[in-house]
Motif scaffolding. Structure first.
Motif, PDB file in Angstrom:
ATOM      1  N   GLU A  64      85.371 -37.247  87.147  1.00  0.00           N
ATOM      2  CA  GLU A  64      84.051 -37.363  86.521  1.00  0.00           C
ATOM      3  C   GLU A  64      82.894 -37.518  87.565  1.00  0.00           C
ATOM      4  O   GLU A  64      82.180 -38.646  87.093  1.00  0.00           O
ATOM      5  CB  GLU A  64      84.442 -38.472  85.302  1.00  0.00           C
ATOM      6  N   VAL A  65      83.039 -36.688  88.618  1.00  0.00           N
ATOM      7  CA  VAL A  65      82.093 -36.843  89.758  1.00  0.00           C
ATOM      8  C   VAL A  65      81.548 -35.150  89.856  1.00  0.00           C
ATOM      9  O   VAL A  65      82.208 -34.290  89.388  1.00  0.00           O
ATOM     10  CB  VAL A  65      82.331 -37.405  90.993  1.00  0.00           C
ATOM     11  N   THR A  66      80.410 -35.128  90.395  1.00  0.00           N
ATOM     12  CA  THR A  66      80.038 -33.711  90.545  1.00  0.00           C
ATOM     13  C   THR A  66      80.804 -33.205  91.610  1.00  0.00           C
ATOM     14  O   THR A  66      81.175 -33.506  92.777  1.00  0.00           O
ATOM     15  CB  THR A  66      78.444 -33.729  91.263  1.00  0.00           C
ATOM     16  N   PRO A  67      80.774 -31.766  91.549  1.00  0.00           N
ATOM     17  CA  PRO A  67      81.456 -30.931  92.528  1.00  0.00           C
ATOM     18  C   PRO A  67      80.760 -30.899  93.966  1.00  0.00           C
ATOM     19  O   PRO A  67      81.723 -31.045  94.744  1.00  0.00           O
ATOM     20  CB  PRO A  67      81.339 -29.255  91.711  1.00  0.00           C
ATOM     21  N   PRO A  68      79.650 -31.209  93.915  1.00  0.00           N
ATOM     22  CA  PRO A  68      79.238 -31.331  95.485  1.00  0.00           C
ATOM     23  C   PRO A  68      79.616 -32.688  96.016  1.00  0.00           C
ATOM     24  O   PRO A  68      80.077 -32.685  97.414  1.00  0.00           O
ATOM     25  CB  PRO A  68      77.734 -31.286  95.480  1.00  0.00           C
ATOM     26  N   THR A  69      80.123 -33.652  95.247  1.00  0.00           N
ATOM     27  CA  THR A  69      80.432 -34.883  95.845  1.00  0.00           C
ATOM     28  C   THR A  69      82.076 -34.577  96.268  1.00  0.00           C
ATOM     29  O   THR A  69      82.234 -35.036  97.382  1.00  0.00           O
ATOM     30  CB  THR A  69      80.541 -36.021  94.743  1.00  0.00           C
ATOM     31  N   ILE A  70      82.566 -33.881  95.587  1.00  0.00           N
ATOM     32  CA  ILE A  70      83.976 -33.557  95.763  1.00  0.00           C
ATOM     33  C   ILE A  70      84.148 -32.733  97.115  1.00  0.00           C
ATOM     34  O   ILE A  70      84.809 -32.901  97.831  1.00  0.00           O
ATOM     35  CB  ILE A  70      84.815 -33.029  94.587  1.00  0.00           C
ATOM     36  N   THR A  71      83.214 -31.669  97.079  1.00  0.00           N
ATOM     37  CA  THR A  71      83.124 -31.005  98.226  1.00  0.00           C
ATOM     38  C   THR A  71      82.941 -31.570  99.404  1.00  0.00           C
ATOM     39  O   THR A  71      83.741 -31.435 100.540  1.00  0.00           O
ATOM     40  CB  THR A  71      82.086 -29.874  98.128  1.00  0.00           C
ATOM     41  N   GLN A  72      81.890 -32.513  99.554  1.00  0.00           N
ATOM     42  CA  GLN A  72      81.818 -33.457 100.744  1.00  0.00           C
ATOM     43  C   GLN A  72      83.112 -34.187 101.224  1.00  0.00           C
ATOM     44  O   GLN A  72      83.474 -34.388 102.356  1.00  0.00           O
ATOM     45  CB  GLN A  72      80.435 -34.580 100.431  1.00  0.00           C
ATOM     46  N   ILE A  73      83.933 -34.831  99.896  1.00  0.00           N
ATOM     47  CA  ILE A  73      85.041 -35.709 100.394  1.00  0.00           C
ATOM     48  C   ILE A  73      86.126 -34.581 100.920  1.00  0.00           C
ATOM     49  O   ILE A  73      86.803 -34.734 101.908  1.00  0.00           O
ATOM     50  CB  ILE A  73      85.558 -36.328  99.216  1.00  0.00           C
ATOM     51  N   VAL A  74      86.271 -33.577 100.383  1.00  0.00           N
ATOM     52  CA  VAL A  74      87.302 -32.401 100.881  1.00  0.00           C
ATOM     53  C   VAL A  74      86.882 -32.175 102.257  1.00  0.00           C
ATOM     54  O   VAL A  74      87.670 -32.038 103.068  1.00  0.00           O
ATOM     55  CB  VAL A  74      87.338 -31.253  99.844  1.00  0.00           C
ATOM     56  N   ASN A  75      85.747 -31.857 102.455  1.00  0.00           N
ATOM     57  CA  ASN A  75      85.490 -31.534 103.997  1.00  0.00           C
ATOM     58  C   ASN A  75      85.658 -32.817 105.008  1.00  0.00           C
ATOM     59  O   ASN A  75      86.344 -32.292 105.970  1.00  0.00           O
ATOM     60  CB  ASN A  75      83.811 -31.458 104.277  1.00  0.00           C
ATOM     61  N   ILE A  76      85.973 -33.916 104.428  1.00  0.00           N
ATOM     62  CA  ILE A  76      86.109 -34.872 105.494  1.00  0.00           C
ATOM     63  C   ILE A  76      87.827 -34.828 105.491  1.00  0.00           C
ATOM     64  O   ILE A  76      88.305 -35.020 106.579  1.00  0.00           O
ATOM     65  CB  ILE A  76      85.832 -36.456 104.881  1.00  0.00           C
ATOM     66  N   LEU A  77      88.212 -34.835 104.558  1.00  0.00           N
ATOM     67  CA  LEU A  77      89.692 -34.678 104.335  1.00  0.00           C
ATOM     68  C   LEU A  77      90.384 -33.500 105.095  1.00  0.00           C
ATOM     69  O   LEU A  77      91.407 -33.652 105.910  1.00  0.00           O
ATOM     70  CB  LEU A  77      90.207 -34.608 102.892  1.00  0.00           C
ATOM     71  N   GLU A  78      89.622 -32.164 105.105  1.00  0.00           N
ATOM     72  CA  GLU A  78      89.952 -31.279 105.716  1.00  0.00           C
ATOM     73  C   GLU A  78      89.776 -31.103 107.142  1.00  0.00           C
ATOM     74  O   GLU A  78      90.787 -31.013 107.987  1.00  0.00           O
ATOM     75  CB  GLU A  78      89.226 -30.041 105.336  1.00  0.00           C
ATOM     76  N   LYS A  79      88.844 -31.866 107.734  1.00  0.00           N
ATOM     77  CA  LYS A  79      88.444 -32.264 108.994  1.00  0.00           C
ATOM     78  C   LYS A  79      89.679 -33.023 109.630  1.00  0.00           C
ATOM     79  O   LYS A  79      90.003 -32.912 110.858  1.00  0.00           O
ATOM     80  CB  LYS A  79      87.119 -32.843 109.361  1.00  0.00           C
ATOM     81  N   ASP A  80      90.259 -34.056 108.956  1.00  0.00           N
ATOM     82  CA  ASP A  80      91.447 -34.784 109.371  1.00  0.00           C
ATOM     83  C   ASP A  80      92.568 -34.232 108.926  1.00  0.00           C
ATOM     84  O   ASP A  80      93.576 -34.841 109.023  1.00  0.00           O
ATOM     85  CB  ASP A  80      91.213 -36.163 108.503  1.00  0.00           C
ATOM     86  N   CYS A  81      92.561 -33.084 108.751  1.00  0.00           N
ATOM     87  CA  CYS A  81      94.064 -32.032 108.525  1.00  0.00           C
ATOM     88  C   CYS A  81      94.883 -32.654 107.391  1.00  0.00           C
ATOM     89  O   CYS A  81      96.038 -32.643 107.475  1.00  0.00           O
ATOM     90  CB  CYS A  81      94.782 -32.132 109.692  1.00  0.00           C
ATOM     91  N   LEU A  82      94.328 -33.161 106.210  1.00  0.00           N
ATOM     92  CA  LEU A  82      94.876 -33.776 105.184  1.00  0.00           C
ATOM     93  C   LEU A  82      94.944 -32.814 104.050  1.00  0.00           C
ATOM     94  O   LEU A  82      95.783 -32.975 103.066  1.00  0.00           O
ATOM     95  CB  LEU A  82      94.193 -35.166 104.767  1.00  0.00           C
ATOM     96  N   VAL A  83      94.104 -31.855 104.116  1.00  0.00           N
ATOM     97  CA  VAL A  83      94.087 -30.953 102.775  1.00  0.00           C
ATOM     98  C   VAL A  83      93.512 -29.758 103.597  1.00  0.00           C
ATOM     99  O   VAL A  83      93.043 -29.630 104.674  1.00  0.00           O
ATOM    100  CB  VAL A  83      92.763 -31.181 101.636  1.00  0.00           C
ATOM    101  N   GLU A  84      93.958 -28.365 102.635  1.00  0.00           N
ATOM    102  CA  GLU A  84      93.744 -27.223 103.332  1.00  0.00           C
ATOM    103  C   GLU A  84      92.826 -26.447 102.202  1.00  0.00           C
ATOM    104  O   GLU A  84      93.311 -26.606 100.882  1.00  0.00           O
ATOM    105  CB  GLU A  84      94.517 -26.530 104.030  1.00  0.00           C
ATOM    106  N   ARG A  85      92.016 -25.606 102.685  1.00  0.00           N
ATOM    107  CA  ARG A  85      91.529 -24.643 101.359  1.00  0.00           C
ATOM    108  C   ARG A  85      92.340 -23.339 101.614  1.00  0.00           C
ATOM    109  O   ARG A  85      92.440 -22.627 102.643  1.00  0.00           O
ATOM    110  CB  ARG A  85      89.864 -24.205 101.682  1.00  0.00           C
ATOM    111  N   THR A  86      92.245 -22.811 100.557  1.00  0.00           N
ATOM    112  CA  THR A  86      92.880 -21.330 100.370  1.00  0.00           C
ATOM    113  C   THR A  86      92.072 -20.441  99.199  1.00  0.00           C
ATOM    114  O   THR A  86      91.661 -21.254  98.382  1.00  0.00           O
ATOM    115  CB  THR A  86      94.366 -21.065  99.858  1.00  0.00           C
TER     116      THR A  86
END
Length: 150
Positions: A64-86
Motif C-alpha cells: 500500500e505504497v506508491t510504485p515510485p517508492t518501491i522503485t527507490q527501495i528496489v534501487n537500493i536493494l539492487e545496488k546491494d546485490c539483494l534483488v535483481e531485475r529481469t
C-alpha cells in the motif's frame, strides 16, 4: 466522553509519545530499514507462495505504497546485490524483481531477528498479557482507521 485532561487520556498520550521518541518504527532490522525489510519480506513471501518474481506494481499494492517508492527501495536493494531485475518475457515493457541468493539469505536472517524481538516481548510480558496487547493494538488500529478520526 472522557476529558482530555483526565489521567487516562494523558497516560495514553504519554505512552504513544514514548514510542515516537524511541524511534522504534525506524529501527533497523538486521541492518535494513523497515521499508527495505518489508520489500524483501514481501518478495520472499510471494516467491514462496506462487512464483519467484514480482512486478513493482504488485509489491506496491501489497504494501500500500506508491510504485515510485518501491522503485527507490528496489534501487537500493539492487545496488546491494539483494534483488535483481529481469525483463518479463511476456510483456517486454514490464520488469520483474526477484531476490538474489544473498537477498534470500539476508531476508531469512532479518526475519529471524525480527521474530526474536517479538518472542522476547512475549517472554517479557507473558503469553496472557501478550494476547491482551495484540487484541488492544488491533482495536487501536481499528479506531484510528475509522473515517471520523482521520
Amino acid at each position: 466522553m472522557a476529558d482530555f485532561e483526565s489521567g487516562t487520556a494523558q497516560k495514553l498520550l504519554q505512552s504513544f509519545m514514548q514510542f515516537k521518541k524511541k524511534g522504534w518504527h525506524n529501527k533497523k532490522i538486521a541492518g535494513f530499514n523497515p521499508s527495505e525489510f518489508r520489500v524483501l519480506a514481501t518478495i520472499q513471501r510471494c516467491a514462496n507462495d506462487k512464483n519467484t518474481e514480482m512486478k513493482v506494481s504488485e509489491i506496491s499494492q501489497i504494501l500500500e505504497v506508491t510504485p515510485p517508492t518501491i522503485t527507490q527501495i528496489v534501487n537500493i536493494l539492487e545496488k546491494d546485490c539483494l534483488v535483481e531485475r529481469t525483463v518479463d518475457q511476456e510483456d517486454r515493457r514490464a520488469v520483474k524483481i526477484k531476490l538474489t541468493p544473498a537477498g534470500m539469505e539476508a531476508t531469512q536472517s532479518a526475519r529471524k531477528a525480527f521474530g526474536e524481538t517479538f518472542l522476547g516481548l512475549i517472554d517479557y510480558l507473558g503469553v496472557e498479557e501478550s494476547e491482551q496487547l495484540a487484541v488492544l493494538l488491533s482495536k487501536v488500529h481499528d479506531y484510528f482507521n475509522q473515517e471520523s478520526h482521520q
